[in-house]
Design an enzyme around this catalytic site. Sequence first.
Site, short mmCIF file in Angstrom:
data_model
loop_
_atom_site.label_atom_id
_atom_site.label_comp_id
_atom_site.label_asym_id
_atom_site.label_seq_id
_atom_site.Cartn_x
_atom_site.Cartn_y
_atom_site.Cartn_z
CD GLU A 94 -2.80 -1.20 2.46
OE1 GLU A 94 -2.48 -0.62 3.37
OE2 GLU A 94 -3.90 -1.70 2.24
CB CYS A 107 2.59 7.66 3.18
SG CYS A 107 3.11 6.59 4.75
CB CYS A 114 6.86 -5.61 8.72
SG CYS A 114 8.05 -4.47 9.67
CB CYS A 118 5.34 -2.92 15.97
SG CYS A 118 7.19 -2.23 15.45
CB CYS A 121 2.08 -2.15 13.37
SG CYS A 121 2.39 -1.92 11.67
CB CYS A 339 -0.54 -1.86 6.06
SG CYS A 339 -1.30 -3.36 5.33
#
Length: 347
Positions: A94, A107, A114, A118, A121, A339
């Site tokens: 995204e 962004c 990932c 975290c 997230c 996300c």
Amino acid sequence: MQIEKKDIRALSKEQLRDFFVANGDQAFRGNQVYEWLWSKGAHSFEDMTNVAKATRTMLENNFVINHIKVDTMQRSEDGTVKNAVRLHDGLVVESVLIPTNTRTTACVSSQVGCSLDCNFCATARLKRMRNLEPGEIYDQVIAIDKESRLYYNHPLSNIVFMGMGEPLMNYNNVMKAIKMITSNEGLGMSPKRITVSTSGVPKMIKKLADDEVKFKLAVSLHSAIDEIRSRIMPFSANFPLAELRESLEYWYRKTKSKISFEYVVWKGINDNKESIDALVKFCKYVPCKVNLIEYNPIDDGEFQQASEETINAYIKALEANDIVVKVRRSRGKDIDAACGQLANKEV
């Protein structure tokens, strides 16, 4: 057996020039093709209209252009645009266009999924499937630049690496993408308009400083107390705040560039005086500013936005110590949550 073709954008200009010479053509043809790939953003070899058809066929036989495709686009009532970007292998990341009165910010994502864990997230719930290639990062920026021109009548003004993934865990590709974004052979954007946001990998922050980068650095801090930070971001147990602090002091000594701390305040987690005092103390180690970010909950779990009263207590304490602080309100609330905190940065 069919041999998989290489993405031509993995070649440098010099390698392209060498390819043409090795195939009986002239070196300048490499310059021509390189311009089509980067400055003109060609999606296919057929787009290269000033290149001979026989040459285009040769390129087609040897290479591919693994260009992204904006699969779906959502526009929020506040003007935010979210892109679901499909990659050549079918995976999706995204990117978001965030407009303000004076500028538009892209962004962008740097990984599919990932590398980190975290807890707050959404991206961290996806395993890291692969790093994005430089061209795939660059393409996100190109797509958002086009949307900025279409919807807001001016080119993209800023870029933040705050999308899916940890940029410093895809260091080489992110650096190559930024090199093309800032090159006159690419977008020619000033590096001072680019911010790379990291969850805090001390060794890689030092590498950024040693590489004398000119872009800005943001750190997702969320707590200046080790025990609380490792609850929020379990991987940070391997990178204690003392190490992070030392790497940030090193960064500032080498670059003289102020750091931004991204900081979400959650109810029952870091909404107490001890957390406020710890943040104030941590901010005094190195010139910085703090962005207090409104949280966009991903479920009904433990991570919920703190009260406005708590946010104000943070602001009061930081300002009393001459630390610049801003509150970033969530954007694009009426479209699907991006996300992680992708859509929540009013940069």
